[in-house]
Design a protein around this motif. Structure first.
Motif, PDB file in Angstrom:
ATOM      1  N   ARG A 167     -25.264 -10.437   0.534  1.00 31.79           N
ATOM      2  CA  ARG A 167     -24.552 -11.367  -0.360  1.00 31.79           C
ATOM      3  C   ARG A 167     -23.863 -12.471   0.436  1.00 31.79           C
ATOM      4  NH1 ARG A 167     -21.743  -7.075  -4.633  1.00 31.79           N
ATOM      5  NH2 ARG A 167     -23.685  -6.047  -5.260  1.00 31.79           N
ATOM      6  N   HIS A 168     -23.311 -12.117   1.585  1.00 33.35           N
ATOM      7  CA  HIS A 168     -22.649 -13.127   2.409  1.00 33.35           C
ATOM      8  C   HIS A 168     -23.659 -14.136   2.954  1.00 33.35           C
ATOM      9  CE1 HIS A 168     -19.062 -10.616   2.241  1.00 33.35           C
ATOM     10  NE2 HIS A 168     -19.810  -9.587   2.601  1.00 33.35           N
ATOM     11  N   LEU A 169     -24.815 -13.651   3.363  1.00 35.42           N
ATOM     12  CA  LEU A 169     -25.838 -14.549   3.890  1.00 35.42           C
ATOM     13  C   LEU A 169     -26.369 -15.484   2.813  1.00 35.42           C
ATOM     14  CD1 LEU A 169     -27.918 -12.265   6.288  1.00 35.42           C
ATOM     15  CD2 LEU A 169     -26.458 -14.172   6.905  1.00 35.42           C
ATOM     16  N   LEU A 170     -26.601 -14.929   1.632  1.00 38.36           N
ATOM     17  CA  LEU A 170     -27.140 -15.757   0.558  1.00 38.36           C
ATOM     18  C   LEU A 170     -26.125 -16.802   0.107  1.00 38.36           C
ATOM     19  CD1 LEU A 170     -29.047 -13.070  -1.519  1.00 38.36           C
ATOM     20  CD2 LEU A 170     -30.027 -14.900  -0.148  1.00 38.36           C
ATOM     21  N   VAL A 171     -24.867 -16.455   0.119  1.00 40.12           N
ATOM     22  CA  VAL A 171     -23.841 -17.433  -0.228  1.00 40.12           C
ATOM     23  C   VAL A 171     -23.780 -18.541   0.828  1.00 40.12           C
ATOM     24  CG1 VAL A 171     -21.363 -17.775  -0.493  1.00 40.12           C
ATOM     25  CG2 VAL A 171     -22.486 -15.844  -1.611  1.00 40.12           C
ATOM     26  N   ALA A 172     -23.958 -18.152   2.105  1.00 38.87           N
ATOM     27  CA  ALA A 172     -23.873 -19.139   3.183  1.00 38.87           C
ATOM     28  C   ALA A 172     -25.116 -20.028   3.246  1.00 38.87           C
ATOM     29  CB  ALA A 172     -23.663 -18.437   4.519  1.00 38.87           C
ATOM     30  N   VAL A 173     -26.305 -19.436   3.149  1.00 36.93           N
ATOM     31  CA  VAL A 173     -27.552 -20.194   3.281  1.00 36.93           C
ATOM     32  C   VAL A 173     -27.961 -20.835   1.966  1.00 36.93           C
ATOM     33  CG1 VAL A 173     -29.980 -20.026   3.945  1.00 36.93           C
ATOM     34  CG2 VAL A 173     -28.267 -18.700   5.176  1.00 36.93           C
ATOM     35  N   ARG A 174     -27.688 -20.140   0.839  1.00 38.73           N
ATOM     36  CA  ARG A 174     -27.968 -20.632  -0.512  1.00 38.73           C
ATOM     37  C   ARG A 174     -29.465 -20.771  -0.800  1.00 38.73           C
ATOM     38  NH1 ARG A 174     -24.161 -24.371   1.434  1.00 38.73           N
ATOM     39  NH2 ARG A 174     -22.028 -23.883   0.831  1.00 38.73           N
ATOM     40  N   SER A 181     -33.236 -25.418  10.168  1.00 39.40           N
ATOM     41  CA  SER A 181     -32.961 -25.396  11.607  1.00 39.40           C
ATOM     42  C   SER A 181     -31.649 -24.689  11.918  1.00 39.40           C
ATOM     43  CB  SER A 181     -32.929 -26.826  12.152  1.00 39.40           C
ATOM     44  OG  SER A 181     -31.950 -27.600  11.482  1.00 39.40           O
ATOM     45  N   ARG A 182     -30.631 -24.922  11.105  1.00 37.93           N
ATOM     46  CA  ARG A 182     -29.342 -24.261  11.331  1.00 37.93           C
ATOM     47  C   ARG A 182     -29.431 -22.770  11.038  1.00 37.93           C
ATOM     48  NH1 ARG A 182     -24.656 -27.276   8.211  1.00 37.93           N
ATOM     49  NH2 ARG A 182     -23.568 -25.464   9.106  1.00 37.93           N
ATOM     50  N   ALA A 183     -30.117 -22.414   9.953  1.00 38.10           N
ATOM     51  CA  ALA A 183     -30.286 -20.994   9.643  1.00 38.10           C
ATOM     52  C   ALA A 183     -31.096 -20.295  10.734  1.00 38.10           C
ATOM     53  CB  ALA A 183     -30.976 -20.838   8.291  1.00 38.10           C
ATOM     54  N   TYR A 184     -32.108 -20.988  11.268  1.00 40.90           N
ATOM     55  CA  TYR A 184     -32.921 -20.409  12.345  1.00 40.90           C
ATOM     56  C   TYR A 184     -32.078 -20.164  13.596  1.00 40.90           C
ATOM     57  CZ  TYR A 184     -35.974 -20.647  16.432  1.00 40.90           C
ATOM     58  OH  TYR A 184     -36.571 -20.421  17.648  1.00 40.90           O
ATOM     59  N   ARG A 218     -35.382 -19.954   2.606  1.00 38.06           N
ATOM     60  CA  ARG A 218     -35.022 -20.408   3.947  1.00 38.06           C
ATOM     61  C   ARG A 218     -34.479 -19.263   4.790  1.00 38.06           C
ATOM     62  NH1 ARG A 218     -32.494 -26.527   3.303  1.00 38.06           N
ATOM     63  NH2 ARG A 218     -34.139 -27.317   1.928  1.00 38.06           N
ATOM     64  N   LEU A 219     -33.824 -18.322   4.155  1.00 34.97           N
ATOM     65  CA  LEU A 219     -33.327 -17.174   4.900  1.00 34.97           C
ATOM     66  C   LEU A 219     -34.490 -16.340   5.432  1.00 34.97           C
ATOM     67  CD1 LEU A 219     -30.899 -15.578   5.851  1.00 34.97           C
ATOM     68  CD2 LEU A 219     -30.861 -14.418   3.638  1.00 34.97           C
ATOM     69  N   PHE A 220     -35.513 -16.147   4.607  1.00 35.26           N
ATOM     70  CA  PHE A 220     -36.695 -15.401   5.069  1.00 35.26           C
ATOM     71  C   PHE A 220     -37.369 -16.143   6.216  1.00 35.26           C
ATOM     72  CE2 PHE A 220     -41.215 -14.566   5.138  1.00 35.26           C
ATOM     73  CZ  PHE A 220     -41.271 -13.186   5.100  1.00 35.26           C
ATOM     74  N   ALA A 221     -37.565 -17.452   6.054  1.00 32.99           N
ATOM     75  CA  ALA A 221     -38.227 -18.230   7.103  1.00 32.99           C
ATOM     76  C   ALA A 221     -37.422 -18.200   8.397  1.00 32.99           C
ATOM     77  CB  ALA A 221     -38.424 -19.669   6.635  1.00 32.99           C
ATOM     78  N   ALA A 222     -36.116 -18.278   8.308  1.00 34.09           N
ATOM     79  CA  ALA A 222     -35.281 -18.265   9.506  1.00 34.09           C
ATOM     80  C   ALA A 222     -35.389 -16.930  10.235  1.00 34.09           C
ATOM     81  CB  ALA A 222     -33.835 -18.548   9.128  1.00 34.09           C
ATOM     82  N   LYS A 223     -35.340 -15.832   9.500  1.00 34.12           N
ATOM     83  CA  LYS A 223     -35.445 -14.520  10.130  1.00 34.12           C
ATOM     84  C   LYS A 223     -36.827 -14.305  10.736  1.00 34.12           C
ATOM     85  CE  LYS A 223     -31.892 -11.839   7.773  1.00 34.12           C
ATOM     86  NZ  LYS A 223     -31.308 -11.366   9.059  1.00 34.12           N
ATOM     87  N   ALA A 224     -37.877 -14.722  10.026  1.00 32.10           N
ATOM     88  CA  ALA A 224     -39.228 -14.558  10.552  1.00 32.10           C
ATOM     89  C   ALA A 224     -39.429 -15.388  11.816  1.00 32.10           C
ATOM     90  CB  ALA A 224     -40.250 -14.943   9.489  1.00 32.10           C
TER      91      ALA A 224
END
Length: 351
Positions: A103-110, A11-14, A114-120
């Motif tokens: 790299r910054h996004l992956l470090v933040a979201v880990r 939810s936060r990443a979204y 979830r990063l793919f789902a948030a962007k989609a």
């Protein structure tokens, strides 16, 4: 003892990705245009003496307010929606490649998943807002200009204002399925293209190719197996009786394309090596599942439907013309206060 870092909730990443999208000037401009331009266009055209009679329902724009959103829907399916999916979904991953912020996004979201789902989900939300804006804006412009009156269907039968409103709503809802398919293709192109503009252009190019295919005398099974057929299948809602079969098949095909393209984009994204500057993946391997899906859906439709040709025969054209003539002649006779004639007599004469 150190506790391993937990991934950021989806939810936060979204919310973060949605704010990033809305913060860009082009998305704000698209939202403003989709919520204002259709109303102004429909209102301006409805006040003209020369109407766009070469478009669906164009000749009725100054007779009823429900014709305006249908004219806008025909334009949106051909031009607007493919371009919107290109700008929103086709650039959602490529923008990070251009800025070098993976790299910054992956470090933040880990979590790449979830990063793919948030962007989609963020791109899907923006697209829904844009489509809703065009539907609401064009409807408001039509009603304010021409009023809440009955709508003449394709075969000449009258739809009461309540029935016209329900069918217009269903027509706009039905184009969400092909829009999702184009958006998924945009996500796939954005994942594969990286800094290249190919991802940004892919949905528009695919939509153009599919639209050209719909104009060719291809078999019914081939045209139904393409998501673009759903952009014209809503026409069956405005016949008597309504033709829901092609609309349901087109929606199912579009959703299947959306699922397969999104799954491909997800698999390629989570397997990508983010230590390199260019994304991994080959266009030919990514296109192969979509080609197989097209062949499978065409085969299923060919088996399920008896029609092997284009579906347009001389008898169907004559029957359609006779029915439309019968409906329109009775409507004209009633307006001119002439003696009523039954449709059976008119059909027999036309045959």
């Amino acid at each position: 003892m150190t506790t391993p870092a937990r991934p950021v909730p989806l939810s936060r990443a979204y919310r973060f990705e949605l704010v990033k999208l809305v913060a860009t000037w082009r998305i704000r401009l698209l939202v403003l245009a989709c919520w204002l331009a259709p109303a102004l266009f429909v209102a301006a055209v409805g006040e003209q003496s020369s109407l766009p009679v070469d478009t669906l329902f164009g000749r009725w724009m100054n007779a009823t307010g429900w014709a305006g959103p249908l004219v806008m829907l025909g334009f949106a399916g051909t031009y607007a929606l493919p371009l919107l999916t290109s700008v929103v979904a086709g650039d959602v991953f490529a923008a990070e490649d251009r800025l070098g912020t993976w790299r910054h996004l992956l470090v933040a979201v880990r979590s790449a998943r979830r990063l793919f789902a948030a962007k989609a989900l963020a791109s899907l939300t923006v697209l829904l807002v844009l489509v809703a804006g065009m539907a609401v804006s064009s409807t408001a412009g039509g009603l304010l200009t021409a009023g809440n009156r009955a709508l003449v269907g394709f075969d000449g039968h009258l739809l009461a204002p309540g029935d016209a409103a329900a069918n217009v709503l269903l027509a706009w809802v039905s184009v969400l399925a092909p829009t999702l398919a184009l958006a998924a293709i945009g996500l796939l192109g954005s994942v594969l293209g990286g800094r290249s503009p190919m991802g940004l252009l892919l949905p528009a190019v695919v939509a153009l190719a599919m639209a050209l295919a719909q104009l060719l005398p291809l078999p019914v099974a081939v045209r139904l197996a393409l998501p673009s057929y759903a952009f014209i299948a809503w026409n069956g809602l405005f016949t008597d009786p309504a033709q829901l079969g092609p609309l349901l098949v087109a929606a199912g095909v579009s959703l299947a394309w959306a699922v397969v393209a999104t799954a491909l984009a997800y698999r390629l994204f989570v397997r990508r090596d983010f230590t390199t500057t260019a994304p991994e993946g080959r266009w030919s391997l990514a296109a192969l599942p979509l080609i197989l899906l097209f062949g499978a859906t065409a085969a299923v439709v060919a088996v399920a439907t008896p029609a092997l040709g284009s579906g347009i025969t001389q008898d169907k054209v004559q029957q359609s013309v006779a029915t439309a003539f019968a409906h329109l002649y009775r409507l004209q006779a009633a307006q001119l206060h002439r003696p009523d004639v039954t449709e059976a007599q008119l059909a027999a004469t036309a045959a």
